[in-house]
Design a protein around this motif. Sequence first.
Motif, PDB file in Angstrom:
ATOM      1  N   GLY A  86      14.094  41.847 -97.467  1.00 56.21           N
ATOM      2  CA  GLY A  86      15.074  41.961 -96.396  1.00 56.21           C
ATOM      3  C   GLY A  86      15.464  40.633 -95.780  1.00 56.21           C
ATOM      4  O   GLY A  86      14.695  39.669 -95.804  1.00 56.21           O
ATOM      5  N   ASP A  87      16.670  40.600 -95.219  1.00 55.51           N
ATOM      6  CA  ASP A  87      17.115  39.440 -94.457  1.00 55.51           C
ATOM      7  C   ASP A  87      16.362  39.358 -93.130  1.00 55.51           C
ATOM      8  O   ASP A  87      16.180  38.274 -92.580  1.00 55.51           O
ATOM      9  CB  ASP A  87      18.614  39.527 -94.170  1.00 55.51           C
ATOM     10  N   TYR A  88      15.965  40.522 -92.620  1.00 54.66           N
ATOM     11  CA  TYR A  88      15.228  40.624 -91.363  1.00 54.66           C
ATOM     12  C   TYR A  88      13.968  41.427 -91.607  1.00 54.66           C
ATOM     13  O   TYR A  88      13.917  42.286 -92.477  1.00 54.66           O
ATOM     14  CB  TYR A  88      16.078  41.303 -90.276  1.00 54.66           C
ATOM     15  N   ILE A  89      12.943  41.134 -90.813  1.00 50.67           N
ATOM     16  CA  ILE A  89      11.642  41.793 -90.932  1.00 50.67           C
ATOM     17  C   ILE A  89      11.333  42.528 -89.646  1.00 50.67           C
ATOM     18  O   ILE A  89      11.549  41.995 -88.552  1.00 50.67           O
ATOM     19  CB  ILE A  89      10.518  40.757 -91.193  1.00 50.67           C
ATOM     20  N   HIS A  90      10.837  43.750 -89.774  1.00 54.83           N
ATOM     21  CA  HIS A  90      10.315  44.476 -88.614  1.00 54.83           C
ATOM     22  C   HIS A  90       8.871  44.844 -88.922  1.00 54.83           C
ATOM     23  O   HIS A  90       8.597  45.563 -89.877  1.00 54.83           O
ATOM     24  CB  HIS A  90      11.125  45.751 -88.347  1.00 54.83           C
ATOM     25  N   PHE A  91       7.950  44.304 -88.128  1.00 57.70           N
ATOM     26  CA  PHE A  91       6.547  44.687 -88.236  1.00 57.70           C
ATOM     27  C   PHE A  91       6.349  45.911 -87.352  1.00 57.70           C
ATOM     28  O   PHE A  91       6.610  45.871 -86.151  1.00 57.70           O
ATOM     29  CB  PHE A  91       5.628  43.550 -87.777  1.00 57.70           C
ATOM     30  N   MET A  92       5.895  46.971 -87.959  1.00 60.32           N
ATOM     31  CA  MET A  92       5.725  48.238 -87.255  1.00 60.32           C
ATOM     32  C   MET A  92       4.285  48.695 -87.434  1.00 60.32           C
ATOM     33  O   MET A  92       3.690  48.463 -88.492  1.00 60.32           O
ATOM     34  CB  MET A  92       6.701  49.262 -87.858  1.00 60.32           C
ATOM     35  N   ASP A  93       3.720  49.314 -86.430  1.00 53.45           N
ATOM     36  CA  ASP A  93       2.378  49.889 -86.562  1.00 53.45           C
ATOM     37  C   ASP A  93       2.487  51.304 -87.094  1.00 53.45           C
ATOM     38  O   ASP A  93       3.515  51.980 -86.933  1.00 53.45           O
ATOM     39  CB  ASP A  93       1.648  49.873 -85.223  1.00 53.45           C
ATOM     40  N   ALA A  94       1.426  51.770 -87.705  1.00 52.92           N
ATOM     41  CA  ALA A  94       1.424  53.072 -88.369  1.00 52.92           C
ATOM     42  C   ALA A  94       1.529  54.248 -87.401  1.00 52.92           C
ATOM     43  O   ALA A  94       1.786  55.371 -87.824  1.00 52.92           O
ATOM     44  CB  ALA A  94       0.175  53.223 -89.231  1.00 52.92           C
ATOM     45  N   ASP A  95       1.359  54.002 -86.113  1.00 51.83           N
ATOM     46  CA  ASP A  95       1.482  55.084 -85.134  1.00 51.83           C
ATOM     47  C   ASP A  95       2.712  54.923 -84.246  1.00 51.83           C
ATOM     48  O   ASP A  95       2.872  55.635 -83.263  1.00 51.83           O
ATOM     49  CB  ASP A  95       0.223  55.189 -84.275  1.00 51.83           C
ATOM     50  N   ASP A  96       3.610  54.011 -84.591  1.00 51.76           N
ATOM     51  CA  ASP A  96       4.829  53.809 -83.805  1.00 51.76           C
ATOM     52  C   ASP A  96       5.881  54.857 -84.143  1.00 51.76           C
ATOM     53  O   ASP A  96       5.946  55.328 -85.284  1.00 51.76           O
ATOM     54  CB  ASP A  96       5.445  52.428 -84.094  1.00 51.76           C
ATOM     55  N   ILE A  97       6.688  55.179 -83.162  1.00 53.81           N
ATOM     56  CA  ILE A  97       7.864  56.005 -83.404  1.00 53.81           C
ATOM     57  C   ILE A  97       9.060  55.288 -82.780  1.00 53.81           C
ATOM     58  O   ILE A  97       8.928  54.588 -81.776  1.00 53.81           O
ATOM     59  CB  ILE A  97       7.728  57.446 -82.868  1.00 53.81           C
ATOM     60  N   ILE A  98      10.206  55.438 -83.421  1.00 54.29           N
ATOM     61  CA  ILE A  98      11.423  54.774 -82.960  1.00 54.29           C
ATOM     62  C   ILE A  98      12.551  55.793 -82.930  1.00 54.29           C
ATOM     63  O   ILE A  98      12.516  56.795 -83.642  1.00 54.29           O
ATOM     64  CB  ILE A  98      11.789  53.577 -83.873  1.00 54.29           C
ATOM     65  N   ASN A  99      13.568  55.509 -82.110  1.00 55.20           N
ATOM     66  CA  ASN A  99      14.698  56.434 -82.070  1.00 55.20           C
ATOM     67  C   ASN A  99      15.573  56.237 -83.311  1.00 55.20           C
ATOM     68  O   ASN A  99      15.459  55.223 -84.014  1.00 55.20           O
ATOM     69  CB  ASN A  99      15.487  56.316 -80.758  1.00 55.20           C
ATOM     70  N   THR A 100      16.440  57.167 -83.570  1.00 50.43           N
ATOM     71  CA  THR A 100      17.201  57.180 -84.830  1.00 50.43           C
ATOM     72  C   THR A 100      18.231  56.060 -84.937  1.00 50.43           C
ATOM     73  O   THR A 100      18.692  55.761 -86.026  1.00 50.43           O
ATOM     74  CB  THR A 100      17.910  58.534 -85.038  1.00 50.43           C
ATOM     75  N   ARG A 101      18.569  55.417 -83.837  1.00 52.51           N
ATOM     76  CA  ARG A 101      19.554  54.326 -83.867  1.00 52.51           C
ATOM     77  C   ARG A 101      18.894  52.952 -83.737  1.00 52.51           C
ATOM     78  O   ARG A 101      19.574  51.958 -83.543  1.00 52.51           O
ATOM     79  CB  ARG A 101      20.582  54.533 -82.751  1.00 52.51           C
ATOM     80  N   PHE A 102      17.597  52.896 -83.849  1.00 46.79           N
ATOM     81  CA  PHE A 102      16.848  51.657 -83.628  1.00 46.79           C
ATOM     82  C   PHE A 102      17.370  50.502 -84.493  1.00 46.79           C
ATOM     83  O   PHE A 102      17.754  49.456 -83.977  1.00 46.79           O
ATOM     84  CB  PHE A 102      15.358  51.907 -83.908  1.00 46.79           C
ATOM     85  N   TYR A 103      17.390  50.666 -85.807  1.00 46.64           N
ATOM     86  CA  TYR A 103      17.804  49.573 -86.693  1.00 46.64           C
ATOM     87  C   TYR A 103      19.290  49.283 -86.586  1.00 46.64           C
ATOM     88  O   TYR A 103      19.704  48.123 -86.634  1.00 46.64           O
ATOM     89  CB  TYR A 103      17.387  49.848 -88.138  1.00 46.64           C
ATOM     90  N   GLU A 104      20.090  50.295 -86.422  1.00 43.12           N
ATOM     91  CA  GLU A 104      21.527  50.080 -86.242  1.00 43.12           C
ATOM     92  C   GLU A 104      21.783  49.227 -84.999  1.00 43.12           C
ATOM     93  O   GLU A 104      22.556  48.252 -85.042  1.00 43.12           O
ATOM     94  CB  GLU A 104      22.244  51.426 -86.119  1.00 43.12           C
ATOM     95  N   SER A 105      21.130  49.555 -83.903  1.00 42.24           N
ATOM     96  CA  SER A 105      21.317  48.818 -82.652  1.00 42.24           C
ATOM     97  C   SER A 105      20.843  47.376 -82.765  1.00 42.24           C
ATOM     98  O   SER A 105      21.553  46.442 -82.353  1.00 42.24           O
ATOM     99  CB  SER A 105      20.574  49.503 -81.512  1.00 42.24           C
ATOM    100  N   LEU A 106      19.654  47.169 -83.299  1.00 41.66           N
ATOM    101  CA  LEU A 106      19.121  45.810 -83.405  1.00 41.66           C
ATOM    102  C   LEU A 106      19.915  44.963 -84.389  1.00 41.66           C
ATOM    103  O   LEU A 106      20.188  43.784 -84.132  1.00 41.66           O
ATOM    104  CB  LEU A 106      17.644  45.842 -83.799  1.00 41.66           C
ATOM    105  N   TYR A 107      20.304  45.562 -85.512  1.00 39.25           N
ATOM    106  CA  TYR A 107      21.085  44.814 -86.501  1.00 39.25           C
ATOM    107  C   TYR A 107      22.453  44.436 -85.932  1.00 39.25           C
ATOM    108  O   TYR A 107      22.899  43.294 -86.078  1.00 39.25           O
ATOM    109  CB  TYR A 107      21.231  45.632 -87.786  1.00 39.25           C
ATOM    110  N   ASN A 108      23.111  45.373 -85.277  1.00 40.61           N
ATOM    111  CA  ASN A 108      24.418  45.076 -84.680  1.00 40.61           C
ATOM    112  C   ASN A 108      24.312  44.010 -83.597  1.00 40.61           C
ATOM    113  O   ASN A 108      25.200  43.164 -83.464  1.00 40.61           O
ATOM    114  CB  ASN A 108      25.063  46.347 -84.125  1.00 40.61           C
ATOM    115  N   ALA A 109      23.232  44.020 -82.842  1.00 46.22           N
ATOM    116  CA  ALA A 109      23.038  43.004 -81.807  1.00 46.22           C
ATOM    117  C   ALA A 109      22.953  41.613 -82.425  1.00 46.22           C
ATOM    118  O   ALA A 109      23.552  40.658 -81.926  1.00 46.22           O
ATOM    119  CB  ALA A 109      21.780  43.305 -80.994  1.00 46.22           C
ATOM    120  N   VAL A 110      22.240  41.484 -83.523  1.00 42.52           N
ATOM    121  CA  VAL A 110      22.126  40.199 -84.213  1.00 42.52           C
ATOM    122  C   VAL A 110      23.479  39.777 -84.775  1.00 42.52           C
ATOM    123  O   VAL A 110      23.912  38.636 -84.615  1.00 42.52           O
ATOM    124  CB  VAL A 110      21.070  40.288 -85.348  1.00 42.52           C
TER     125      VAL A 110
END
Length: 130
Positions: A86-110
């Motif tokens: 990937g061009d970008y890396i997200h380190f996530m823990d095995a017990d994390d939960i994220i909302n369905t727009r998480f990557y869309e929002s962060l990618y668009n912000a960048v």
Amino acid sequence: MKISVIIPAYNCEKYIAQTLDCIRTQTFPSRELEVLVALDAPTDNTAQVVKDYASKWQDFNLRIIELEKNSGSSVARNSALAIARGDYIHFMDADDIINTRFYESLYNAVKNTGADVSVASFIHERYSHD
């Protein structure tokens, strides 16, 4: 590949599937996401849960890295980072939960700001004061 999600996994059989569900159901295009689960020699059923998940959702871009001995989350993350595309890396823990727009929002912000990094806040659902 736009985003690589790296998840070190050790003895997390009870919640790893929920974490993977959160990534699989993102609004961000799935063809632009890769998920690397670094199995850190778990002693419970984590490895089987992840393998079953990969079999069930074959169109989900999930790659599994198996470490021979438990080495800790830093080694597990770095093992996955070495093969991430990937061009970008997200380190996530095995017990994390994220909302369905998480990557869309962060990618668009960048992309909209030209920043190198995008940051999100968090909510600790078990402890409302966090």
